[in-house]
Design a protein around this motif. Structure first.
Motif, PDB file in Angstrom:
ATOM      1  N   LEU A 147       0.794  -1.294   0.361  1.00  0.00           N
ATOM      2  CA  LEU A 147      -0.163  -0.622  -0.368  1.00  0.00           C
ATOM      3  C   LEU A 147       0.828   0.977   0.368  1.00  0.00           C
ATOM      4  CD1 LEU A 147      -2.756  -0.932   2.187  1.00  0.00           C
ATOM      5  CD2 LEU A 147      -3.142  -1.177   0.029  1.00  0.00           C
ATOM      6  N   ALA A 148       1.956   1.466   0.541  1.00  0.00           N
ATOM      7  CA  ALA A 148       2.688   2.329   0.486  1.00  0.00           C
ATOM      8  C   ALA A 148       2.874   2.957  -0.995  1.00  0.00           C
ATOM      9  CB  ALA A 148       4.121   2.387   1.377  1.00  0.00           C
ATOM     10  N   PRO A 149       3.780   4.278  -0.644  1.00  0.00           N
ATOM     11  CA  PRO A 149       3.534   4.978  -2.018  1.00  0.00           C
ATOM     12  C   PRO A 149       4.828   5.476  -2.065  1.00  0.00           C
ATOM     13  CG  PRO A 149       2.212   6.928  -0.618  1.00  0.00           C
ATOM     14  CD  PRO A 149       2.763   5.342   0.857  1.00  0.00           C
ATOM     15  N   VAL A 150       5.736   4.832  -1.310  1.00  0.00           N
ATOM     16  CA  VAL A 150       7.001   5.003  -1.691  1.00  0.00           C
ATOM     17  C   VAL A 150       8.289   3.700  -1.827  1.00  0.00           C
ATOM     18  CG1 VAL A 150       7.341   6.721   0.084  1.00  0.00           C
ATOM     19  CG2 VAL A 150       7.730   4.907   0.584  1.00  0.00           C
ATOM     20  N   PRO A 151       9.501   3.769  -2.740  1.00  0.00           N
ATOM     21  CA  PRO A 151       9.699   2.565  -2.747  1.00  0.00           C
ATOM     22  C   PRO A 151       9.868   1.339  -1.379  1.00  0.00           C
ATOM     23  CG  PRO A 151      10.747   4.585  -3.715  1.00  0.00           C
ATOM     24  CD  PRO A 151      10.183   4.501  -2.500  1.00  0.00           C
ATOM     25  N   THR A 152      10.267   0.386  -1.837  1.00  0.00           N
ATOM     26  CA  THR A 152       9.866  -0.419  -0.672  1.00  0.00           C
ATOM     27  C   THR A 152      10.569  -1.779  -1.672  1.00  0.00           C
ATOM     28  OG1 THR A 152       7.986  -2.043  -1.369  1.00  0.00           O
ATOM     29  CG2 THR A 152       7.988   0.204   0.672  1.00  0.00           C
ATOM     30  N   PRO A 153      11.058  -2.812  -0.507  1.00  0.00           N
ATOM     31  CA  PRO A 153      11.670  -3.616  -1.494  1.00  0.00           C
ATOM     32  C   PRO A 153      10.731  -4.815  -1.808  1.00  0.00           C
ATOM     33  CG  PRO A 153      12.575  -3.521   0.913  1.00  0.00           C
ATOM     34  CD  PRO A 153      11.533  -3.448   0.923  1.00  0.00           C
ATOM     35  N   GLU A 154      11.437  -5.116  -3.035  1.00  0.00           N
ATOM     36  CA  GLU A 154      11.045  -6.369  -3.594  1.00  0.00           C
ATOM     37  C   GLU A 154      10.493  -7.413  -3.169  1.00  0.00           C
ATOM     38  OE1 GLU A 154      11.436  -8.739  -7.783  1.00  0.00           O
ATOM     39  OE2 GLU A 154      12.522  -7.555  -7.066  1.00  0.00           O
ATOM     40  N   ILE A 155       9.280  -8.178  -2.752  1.00  0.00           N
ATOM     41  CA  ILE A 155       9.089  -9.563  -1.965  1.00  0.00           C
ATOM     42  C   ILE A 155       9.100 -10.868  -3.051  1.00  0.00           C
ATOM     43  CG2 ILE A 155       7.462 -10.754  -1.133  1.00  0.00           C
ATOM     44  CD1 ILE A 155       5.620  -8.725  -0.336  1.00  0.00           C
ATOM     45  N   LEU A 156      10.932 -11.755  -2.833  1.00  0.00           N
ATOM     46  CA  LEU A 156      11.082 -12.534  -3.893  1.00  0.00           C
ATOM     47  C   LEU A 156      10.325 -14.136  -3.589  1.00  0.00           C
ATOM     48  CD1 LEU A 156      14.848 -11.719  -3.392  1.00  0.00           C
ATOM     49  CD2 LEU A 156      13.266 -11.348  -5.508  1.00  0.00           C
ATOM     50  N   TRP A 157      10.316 -13.853  -2.399  1.00  0.00           N
ATOM     51  CA  TRP A 157       9.396 -14.926  -2.123  1.00  0.00           C
ATOM     52  C   TRP A 157       8.686 -15.626  -0.282  1.00  0.00           C
ATOM     53  CZ3 TRP A 157      11.152 -18.417   1.804  1.00  0.00           C
ATOM     54  CH2 TRP A 157      12.991 -18.178   1.759  1.00  0.00           C
ATOM     55  N   ARG A 158       7.550 -15.761   0.110  1.00  0.00           N
ATOM     56  CA  ARG A 158       7.379 -15.609   1.217  1.00  0.00           C
ATOM     57  C   ARG A 158       7.108 -17.428   1.727  1.00  0.00           C
ATOM     58  NH1 ARG A 158       2.139 -13.163   4.623  1.00  0.00           N
ATOM     59  NH2 ARG A 158       2.654 -13.381   6.761  1.00  0.00           N
ATOM     60  N   GLU A 159       7.000 -18.243   2.458  1.00  0.00           N
ATOM     61  CA  GLU A 159       7.386 -18.805   3.339  1.00  0.00           C
ATOM     62  C   GLU A 159       7.828 -19.354   5.001  1.00  0.00           C
ATOM     63  OE1 GLU A 159       5.866 -22.972   2.839  1.00  0.00           O
ATOM     64  OE2 GLU A 159       6.616 -21.951   0.943  1.00  0.00           O
ATOM     65  N   PRO A 160       5.976 -18.773   5.052  1.00  0.00           N
ATOM     66  CA  PRO A 160       5.959 -18.670   6.821  1.00  0.00           C
ATOM     67  C   PRO A 160       6.644 -19.625   7.367  1.00  0.00           C
ATOM     68  CG  PRO A 160       4.255 -18.314   5.675  1.00  0.00           C
ATOM     69  CD  PRO A 160       4.453 -18.544   4.816  1.00  0.00           C
ATOM     70  N   PRO A 161       8.302 -19.686   8.101  1.00  0.00           N
ATOM     71  CA  PRO A 161       7.715 -17.988   8.994  1.00  0.00           C
ATOM     72  C   PRO A 161       8.877 -16.717   8.361  1.00  0.00           C
ATOM     73  CG  PRO A 161       9.469 -19.395  10.137  1.00  0.00           C
ATOM     74  CD  PRO A 161       8.213 -20.424   9.699  1.00  0.00           C
ATOM     75  N   VAL A 162       8.901 -17.067   7.401  1.00  0.00           N
ATOM     76  CA  VAL A 162      10.817 -16.655   6.289  1.00  0.00           C
ATOM     77  C   VAL A 162       9.422 -15.621   5.867  1.00  0.00           C
ATOM     78  CG1 VAL A 162      12.489 -16.906   5.111  1.00  0.00           C
ATOM     79  CG2 VAL A 162      11.807 -18.074   6.937  1.00  0.00           C
ATOM     80  N   LEU A 163       9.875 -14.306   5.152  1.00  0.00           N
ATOM     81  CA  LEU A 163      10.002 -13.204   3.844  1.00  0.00           C
ATOM     82  C   LEU A 163      10.980 -12.709   3.156  1.00  0.00           C
ATOM     83  CD1 LEU A 163       7.668 -11.483   3.127  1.00  0.00           C
ATOM     84  CD2 LEU A 163       8.469  -9.880   4.493  1.00  0.00           C
ATOM     85  N   ALA A 164      11.024 -13.103   1.636  1.00  0.00           N
ATOM     86  CA  ALA A 164      12.446 -13.120   1.875  1.00  0.00           C
ATOM     87  C   ALA A 164      12.722 -11.952   0.414  1.00  0.00           C
ATOM     88  CB  ALA A 164      13.096 -14.340   0.565  1.00  0.00           C
ATOM     89  N   LEU A 165      13.449 -11.053   0.807  1.00  0.00           N
ATOM     90  CA  LEU A 165      12.903  -9.320   0.287  1.00  0.00           C
ATOM     91  C   LEU A 165      14.309  -8.692  -0.495  1.00  0.00           C
ATOM     92  CD1 LEU A 165      11.702  -7.991   3.729  1.00  0.00           C
ATOM     93  CD2 LEU A 165      10.534  -8.272   1.049  1.00  0.00           C
ATOM     94  N   ALA A 166      14.550  -8.675  -1.437  1.00  0.00           N
ATOM     95  CA  ALA A 166      15.539  -8.114  -2.095  1.00  0.00           C
ATOM     96  C   ALA A 166      16.015  -7.049  -1.314  1.00  0.00           C
ATOM     97  CB  ALA A 166      14.697  -7.789  -3.819  1.00  0.00           C
ATOM     98  N   ALA A 167      17.690  -6.625  -2.016  1.00  0.00           N
ATOM     99  CA  ALA A 167      18.701  -5.747  -1.325  1.00  0.00           C
ATOM    100  C   ALA A 167      18.053  -4.175  -2.186  1.00  0.00           C
ATOM    101  CB  ALA A 167      19.964  -6.332  -1.095  1.00  0.00           C
ATOM    102  N   LEU A 168      17.914  -3.287  -1.134  1.00  0.00           N
ATOM    103  CA  LEU A 168      17.836  -2.109  -2.102  1.00  0.00           C
ATOM    104  C   LEU A 168      18.942  -1.646  -2.473  1.00  0.00           C
ATOM    105  CD1 LEU A 168      15.458  -0.280   0.544  1.00  0.00           C
ATOM    106  CD2 LEU A 168      14.640  -0.879  -1.441  1.00  0.00           C
ATOM    107  N   PRO A 169      18.897  -0.998  -3.712  1.00  0.00           N
ATOM    108  CA  PRO A 169      20.213   0.149  -3.508  1.00  0.00           C
ATOM    109  C   PRO A 169      20.397   1.614  -3.161  1.00  0.00           C
ATOM    110  CG  PRO A 169      18.161   0.423  -5.499  1.00  0.00           C
ATOM    111  CD  PRO A 169      17.912  -0.478  -4.506  1.00  0.00           C
ATOM    112  N   GLY A 170      21.333   1.838  -3.085  1.00  0.00           N
ATOM    113  CA  GLY A 170      22.477   2.488  -1.816  1.00  0.00           C
ATOM    114  C   GLY A 170      22.493   2.746  -0.673  1.00  0.00           C
ATOM    115  N   THR A 171      22.072   3.372  -0.541  1.00  0.00           N
ATOM    116  CA  THR A 171      23.330   3.179   1.522  1.00  0.00           C
ATOM    117  C   THR A 171      22.161   3.793   2.799  1.00  0.00           C
ATOM    118  OG1 THR A 171      24.354   5.205   1.254  1.00  0.00           O
ATOM    119  CG2 THR A 171      25.286   2.871   0.750  1.00  0.00           C
ATOM    120  N   THR A 172      22.578   3.839   3.712  1.00  0.00           N
ATOM    121  CA  THR A 172      21.489   4.210   4.871  1.00  0.00           C
ATOM    122  C   THR A 172      22.008   5.441   4.558  1.00  0.00           C
ATOM    123  OG1 THR A 172      22.580   3.993   6.124  1.00  0.00           O
ATOM    124  CG2 THR A 172      20.449   1.957   5.508  1.00  0.00           C
TER     125      THR A 172
END
Length: 248
Positions: free
Chosen positions: A41-66
């Motif tokens: 729902l968020a209107p800002v960039p978020t990580p891509e969800i690669l897959w989900r197999e509870p209890p694990v959620l796999a997310l792609a790394a974001l470009p850039g740094t904090t």
């Protein structure tokens, strides 16, 4: 072969990094559901969800740094901090999500939780009574009526990524939902008060800085005991206890 990096781990959840993939392990599936919903729902960039197999959620790394971390040096230009402020405004102006978030607790519930935390901090000898009492008075300004907004709920600077002066994404949405917008602004600038003006330049509008300062005290008072019990150090330079001392 990529090494496994433990990003964060405590009894509630753990996050591991393997190359460009982050694996979030959370035993509370309702919280994981809320995170997936908020990112959709968020209107800002978020990580891509690669897959989900509870209890694990796999997310792609974001470009850039904090932009930095609590207790560490802040990085990024004034323009990058302003871009983060603009992204936060975009989130807060979005249609409300269906769930209440961490930033949506009622003033009555927060006051009760805060009073309990303050008493425990003094009784257990974690902090001197004068420091706690002063910050409890400062925190009072945050306990007021507010208009619900779409909030992140844990918007520490380590959760916002930038590339140059542009925001590339925001991570860790498990506490997101309807809540007080100034809670997010306070969480983002906690320990980095020198960048508050930059953030508010991008955020725009008339913002009550005293309420943001009140949230710094309130958030820190609530966090100290939890951090100690979970193996973190709120007494490290620039962290929560230093934030409380700065109010003196």
């Amino acid at each position: 072969m990529d090494e496994v990096e433990v990003v964060v781990a405590h009894p509630e959840r753990a996050t591991l990094r393997v190359g460009d993939v982050f694996l979030k392990v959370d035993a509370d599936q309702a919280r994981a559901d809320a995170e997936v919903e908020a990112m959709s729902l968020a209107p800002v960039p978020t990580p891509e969800i690669l897959w989900r197999e509870p209890p694990v959620l796999a997310l792609a790394a974001l470009p850039g740094t904090t932009l930095g971390r609590l207790g560490g040096p802040s990085t990024g230009s004034a323009a990058a901090w302003a871009s983060a402020g603009a992204a936060i405004r975009k989130l807060h102006d979005a249609p409300l999500p269906p769930r209440p978030g961490r930033a949506g607790r009622s003033s009555v519930a927060l006051a009760a939780e805060l009073d309990g935390a303050c008493a425990a901090l003094v009784t257990d000898g974690h902090l001197p009574a004068g420091l706690v009492t002063r910050n409890r008075r400062v925190a009072e300004a945050a306990l007021r009526p507010w208009t619900p907004a779409f909030t992140h709920g844990d918007l520490q600077i380590a959760h916002v990524f930038v590339d140059g002066d542009e925001v590339t994404g925001i991570i860790d949405w498990s506490e997101a939902g309807r809540g007080d917008a100034l809670y997010d602004l306070a969480a983002f600038t906690l320990g980095h008060e020198e960048h508050l003006d930059d953030v508010l330049t991008g955020y725009g509008g008339d913002v009550d800085r005293e309420v943001i300062r009140a949230w710094w005290s309130l958030r820190s008072l609530l966090a100290v005991r939890w951090l100690i019990e979970h193996g973190f150090d709120p007494f490290a330079p620039g962290c929560e206890v230093d934030v409380l001392r700065s109010r003196m």
